[in-house]
Design a protein around this motif. Structure first.
Motif, PDB file in Angstrom:
ATOM      1  N   ALA A   1      -6.382  -4.283  -0.654  1.00  0.00           N
ATOM      2  CA  ALA A   1      -7.247  -3.656  -1.662  1.00  0.00           C
ATOM      3  C   ALA A   1      -6.520  -2.780  -2.745  1.00  0.00           C
ATOM      4  O   ALA A   1      -6.771  -2.757  -3.832  1.00  0.00           O
ATOM      5  N   ALA A   2      -5.797  -1.800  -2.040  1.00  0.00           N
ATOM      6  CA  ALA A   2      -5.169  -0.708  -2.809  1.00  0.00           C
ATOM      7  C   ALA A   2      -4.091  -1.519  -3.680  1.00  0.00           C
ATOM      8  O   ALA A   2      -3.940  -1.181  -4.764  1.00  0.00           O
ATOM      9  N   MET A   3      -3.492  -2.590  -3.282  1.00  0.00           N
ATOM     10  CA  MET A   3      -2.249  -3.183  -3.867  1.00  0.00           C
ATOM     11  C   MET A   3      -2.830  -3.971  -5.026  1.00  0.00           C
ATOM     12  O   MET A   3      -2.169  -3.964  -6.085  1.00  0.00           O
ATOM     13  N   ASP A   4      -4.075  -4.777  -4.983  1.00  0.00           N
ATOM     14  CA  ASP A   4      -4.359  -5.437  -5.859  1.00  0.00           C
ATOM     15  C   ASP A   4      -5.485  -4.799  -6.814  1.00  0.00           C
ATOM     16  O   ASP A   4      -5.676  -5.299  -7.990  1.00  0.00           O
ATOM     17  N   THR A   5      -6.065  -3.622  -6.754  1.00  0.00           N
ATOM     18  CA  THR A   5      -6.994  -3.002  -7.614  1.00  0.00           C
ATOM     19  C   THR A   5      -6.458  -1.941  -7.952  1.00  0.00           C
ATOM     20  O   THR A   5      -6.912  -0.980  -8.756  1.00  0.00           O
ATOM     21  N   ALA A   6      -5.315  -1.153  -7.184  1.00  0.00           N
ATOM     22  CA  ALA A   6      -5.092   0.155  -7.876  1.00  0.00           C
ATOM     23  C   ALA A   6      -3.693   0.506  -7.847  1.00  0.00           C
ATOM     24  O   ALA A   6      -3.055   1.423  -7.891  1.00  0.00           O
ATOM     25  N   GLY A   7      -2.768  -0.786  -7.785  1.00  0.00           N
ATOM     26  CA  GLY A   7      -1.433  -0.620  -8.365  1.00  0.00           C
ATOM     27  C   GLY A   7      -0.330  -0.231  -6.995  1.00  0.00           C
ATOM     28  O   GLY A   7       0.563   0.305  -7.448  1.00  0.00           O
ATOM     29  N   ALA A   8      -1.092  -0.071  -5.869  1.00  0.00           N
ATOM     30  CA  ALA A   8      -0.255   0.686  -4.724  1.00  0.00           C
ATOM     31  C   ALA A   8       0.840  -0.583  -4.435  1.00  0.00           C
ATOM     32  O   ALA A   8       0.731  -1.690  -4.913  1.00  0.00           O
ATOM     33  N   THR A   9       1.798  -0.199  -3.939  1.00  0.00           N
ATOM     34  CA  THR A   9       2.950  -1.005  -3.284  1.00  0.00           C
ATOM     35  C   THR A   9       3.209  -1.003  -1.914  1.00  0.00           C
ATOM     36  O   THR A   9       3.085   0.321  -1.214  1.00  0.00           O
ATOM     37  N   PRO A  10       3.541  -1.892  -1.146  1.00  0.00           N
ATOM     38  CA  PRO A  10       4.153  -1.892   0.303  1.00  0.00           C
ATOM     39  C   PRO A  10       5.408  -1.045   0.237  1.00  0.00           C
ATOM     40  O   PRO A  10       6.258  -1.248  -0.735  1.00  0.00           O
ATOM     41  N   GLY A  11       5.725  -0.625   1.437  1.00  0.00           N
ATOM     42  CA  GLY A  11       6.962   0.298   1.484  1.00  0.00           C
ATOM     43  C   GLY A  11       7.362   0.398   2.815  1.00  0.00           C
ATOM     44  O   GLY A  11       6.735  -0.194   3.777  1.00  0.00           O
ATOM     45  N   LEU A  12       8.540   0.726   3.151  1.00  0.00           N
ATOM     46  CA  LEU A  12       9.309   0.891   4.538  1.00  0.00           C
ATOM     47  C   LEU A  12       9.402   2.232   4.797  1.00  0.00           C
ATOM     48  O   LEU A  12      10.431   2.896   3.938  1.00  0.00           O
ATOM     49  N   ASP A  13       8.868   2.646   5.897  1.00  0.00           N
ATOM     50  CA  ASP A  13       9.428   4.096   6.343  1.00  0.00           C
ATOM     51  C   ASP A  13      10.207   3.689   7.691  1.00  0.00           C
ATOM     52  O   ASP A  13       9.897   3.250   8.837  1.00  0.00           O
TER      53      ASP A  13
ATOM     54  N   GLU B   1      14.650  -6.317   0.988  1.00  0.00           N
ATOM     55  CA  GLU B   1      13.197  -7.294   0.906  1.00  0.00           C
ATOM     56  C   GLU B   1      12.347  -7.003   2.073  1.00  0.00           C
ATOM     57  O   GLU B   1      11.232  -7.858   1.831  1.00  0.00           O
ATOM     58  N   TYR B   2      12.567  -6.294   2.762  1.00  0.00           N
ATOM     59  CA  TYR B   2      11.616  -5.835   3.984  1.00  0.00           C
ATOM     60  C   TYR B   2      10.053  -5.550   3.419  1.00  0.00           C
ATOM     61  O   TYR B   2       8.901  -6.153   3.891  1.00  0.00           O
TER      62      TYR B   2
END
Length: 699
Positions: free
Chosen positions: A636-648, A385-386
């Motif tokens: 902006a990347a998540m809302d306009t280009a379909g990017a997603t948050p991730g965990l490294d 869930e992070y």
């Protein structure tokens, strides 16, 4: 022979410590002795006359006052509660295999077995004496194990050394194990690393050494008690006097106590030579690697979650994932992943998940100062869930704060807003503002001063990590850390080494999973972090040394861009206001017991002093601005280009574009905020398909 020499040296230094105590007692009894002589002389008719009568009264009064003062100081030293490291106790029924391993190890070393086992969120292991009445009743001995390692001629397991006088037998110390060791190390490696630590129970059982340690701990605790604030006007001078005497005695025996601990360490290391020596050399590499992974996990992964009011509930499992990822990236760690096929040491626990959760909450309290109880503003988060619960929320919160500050500064919205939402927050607004007119060098300091924030109410929450080099290009120096940690194996000690006043240093917990040695109590973090979304600015950042930053929040003279300096100062002020308005963390109710405490027991540390071991120094205004601009870019990347948050696992929050990490964002953000040059960032946005003019969703 080496064991006997080390113990002889430790015992001689212990006697020197006890001699300091004896001399202090003699000084306290000296006026009484003079008073007895004067009284005896008067009763026999030898010391008669008005002058002798006056002397008898004066010396008698002085003797009574000195004896009362000595009794009071002795009572404070005896009853003051010594510092105890925050740990999570491991009852024997919850880890029978671990207790069996430790006892078998003690049998092989011919020393008494530890009385109990506890774990701590730290990359170190040590013995800790918890026999003081304030720490509760000592654990009961288990059959013949209570006498393990004691020779027929010497009841303390030290052949050839008899006590100077008969004394009570002290309970064996508690073995404290760093939780990252249990999850990362294999069973054989853990046994090899614990061998020199467990061997220290032999010298610890000697009555002279035990008495010297009790005396030093009592003095240290007395200094802490008398230094506590909030004393009444009458009690203040009395406490100051008691503290002065305790400090004087500590200075007198400090050198002897340090040499005593070195002798104990040398004897323990020599005794452990015969047990898994070759494997211990190999295991020390894992000690250094575990420290490197634990440090990065805390500063880059856990810290952002703690700031959002969430605490990862499986930190120890996360360090395994981080080190596995490190072994994949770092050629220095090649071959370490193959060890994962062997039995991990955490299998020695009946319920490793419960222990991991308790240790994770304790780590959050120690390094961030979170509350002792769960609540809507302080709840656990699983690793799966992070990204959504921490990364996405953090970026949108930072972006919202950035636009609030822009509104405060009177920055207008984008000149060409979309018709669907003419007032929506956009990345273009930020780009246009920071890339506007050339700066006037003399204006930035004045603007920064005008918007300088008040001092934060809770400075620890400002402690962010400064990012280190990207691990894919420059891996962490695991080999250096391993070499540094391996030196500790040569001198395994208990936590009674080199006494210092508890009023000047944190109690035995002065170790930080991320300071001098992440532990060893402690170790200052080598690497810090802001969310790695491809890299927020990672040069010219304040290194995470555990010291205050040279540039306090709001002091942005290092920013040549005037508008960046003003915006950074505004962000610092806004954060300070939010911090001042935030409610104080709730402390554990009396008798409830916090993480790592026995229910009903008194708190093991001062709740008002949390965090005991803050991870990072305060961020500069430039760091804050870089974080917030990067967060806006990610939104902006998540809302306009379909990017997603991730965990490294090694770098914390990261931006995933088409399933791949964005690793080249930091330099472009840095060019914008430092030089006012938006071209590199705009080019990157176009290449990534990100629309800066589109409004984004904020919290």
């Amino acid at each position: 022979m080496g064991v006997e020499v080390g113990v002889q040296s430790a015992r001689s230094r212990a006697l020197a410590v006890l001699h300091v105590r004896s001399r202090a007692l003699a000084v306290a009894l000296l006026p009484a002795a003079f008073a007895v002589i004067l009284l005896a002389g008067g009763s026999t008719g030898h010391l008669v006359g008005r002058g002798w009568d006056l002397a008898r009264w004066v010396v008698g009064v002085v003797a009574v006052v000195v004896l009362l003062a000595a009794a009071g100081i002795g009572l404070v030293v005896a009853r003051a509660r010594p510092a105890m490291s925050p740990t999570v106790p491991i009852p024997e029924e919850s880890a029978p295999d671990l207790y069996r391993l430790v006892r078998d190890l003690a049998d092989r070393l011919d020393v008494p077995a530890p009385s109990a086992i506890a774990v701590t969120p730290d990359c170190d292991s040590w013995l800790e004496d918890r026999t003081h009445p304030a720490h509760g009743p000592p654990p009961q001995a288990h059959g013949h194990h209570a006498d393990a390692g004691r020779g027929r001629d010497d009841p303390y397991g030290l052949r050839g050394l008899a006590s100077a006088r008969p004394r009570r037998t002290a309970a064996a110390p508690v073995l404290v194990i760093g939780s990252p060791f249990l999850w990362w190390m294999r069973v054989g490696e853990l046994r090899a690393v614990l061998a020199p630590v467990v061997a220290g129970t032999g010298p610890s059982a000697h009555p002279d050494i035990a008495a010297a340690r009790r005396f030093v701990r009592g003095l240290d605790a007395a200094v802490a008690v008398t230094s506590a604030p909030g004393r009444s006007p009458l009690a203040g001078p009395v406490c100051a006097g008691v503290g002065w005497v305790a400090r004087l005695l500590l200075r007198g025996c400090r050198e002897y106590a340090a040499e005593m601990e070195r002798g104990v360490a040398a004897a323990a290391a020599e005794r452990a030579q015969a047990v898994d020596y070759g494997l211990r050399i190999v295991a020390q590499e894992q000690v250094g690697l575990a420290y490197a992974g634990w440090d990065r996990l805390l500063t880059r992964v856990a810290l952002p979650a703690w700031r959002m009011g969430r605490w990862p509930s499986r930190l120890d499992a996360g360090v395994v994932a981080a080190l596995t990822e490190l072994s994949r990236r770092d050629r220095l760690a090649e071959g370490f992943a193959s060890r994962l096929g062997e039995r991990p040491a955490c299998d020695l626990l009946e319920e490793p998940g419960v222990v991991d959760e308790a240790t994770s909450l304790l780590a959050a309290r120690l390094f961030h100062g979170g509350p002792a109880e769960h609540g809507p503003d302080w709840s656990p988060v699983d690793w799966n869930e992070y990204p959504e619960e921490v990364v996405d929320r953090k970026w949108r919160t930072d972006a919202a704060r950035l636009h609030r500050v822009l509104d405060t500064l009177g920055v207008r919205r984008s000149p060409n807003p979309p018709a669907s939402d003419p007032h929506g927050p956009t990345l273009a607004r930020v780009l246009d503002h920071l890339a506007a007119q050339p700066h006037t060098p003399t204006a930035a300091p004045q603007a920064a001063t005008t918007l300088a924030p008040p001092p934060p109410a809770h400075p620890a929450r400002y402690q962010a990590a400064s990012p280190a080099e990207d691990p894919e290009s420059t891996p962490p120096d695991a080999e250096r850390t391993a070499n540094a940690d391996s030196t500790r194996d040569a001198e395994p000690t208990t936590r009674d080494t080199e006494p210092t006043s508890a009023a000047e240093h944190a109690p035995d917990s002065d170790r930080t999973p991320a300071t001098s040695h992440a532990s060893g109590a402690g170790h200052a973090s080598d690497t810090g972090h802001t969310p790695d979304t491809g890299g927020t600015p990672d040069t010219d950042r304040t290194p995470a040394t555990g010291h205050a930053s040279d540039t306090a929040p709001g002091e942005d003279g290092d920013l040549a861009n005037e508008r960046s300096a003003v915006l950074a100062a505004g962000l610092s002020a806004e954060l300070a206001r939010e911090e001042a308005a935030a409610p104080e963390p709730k402390t554990a109710p009396p008798g409830a017991g916090a993480a790592g405490q026995i229910p009903g027991a008194l708190p093991l540390w001062d709740e008002g002093s949390l965090p005991l071991l803050p991870l990072q120094p305060p961020r500069t205004g430039r760091d804050l601005l870089a974080d917030h601009v990067t967060a806006m870019v990610c939104c902006a990347a998540m809302d306009t280009a379909g990017a997603t948050p991730g965990l490294d696992w090694l770098d914390g929050p990261s931006l995933l574009i088409n399933g791949e990490r964005a690793v080249d964002l930091g330099a472009k953000v840095r060019a914008l905020i430092e030089e006012g040059d938006p071209v590199p960032l705009r080019t990157w946005l176009v290449d990534s398909g990100i629309r800066p003019e589109k409004p984004v969703r904020l919290v």
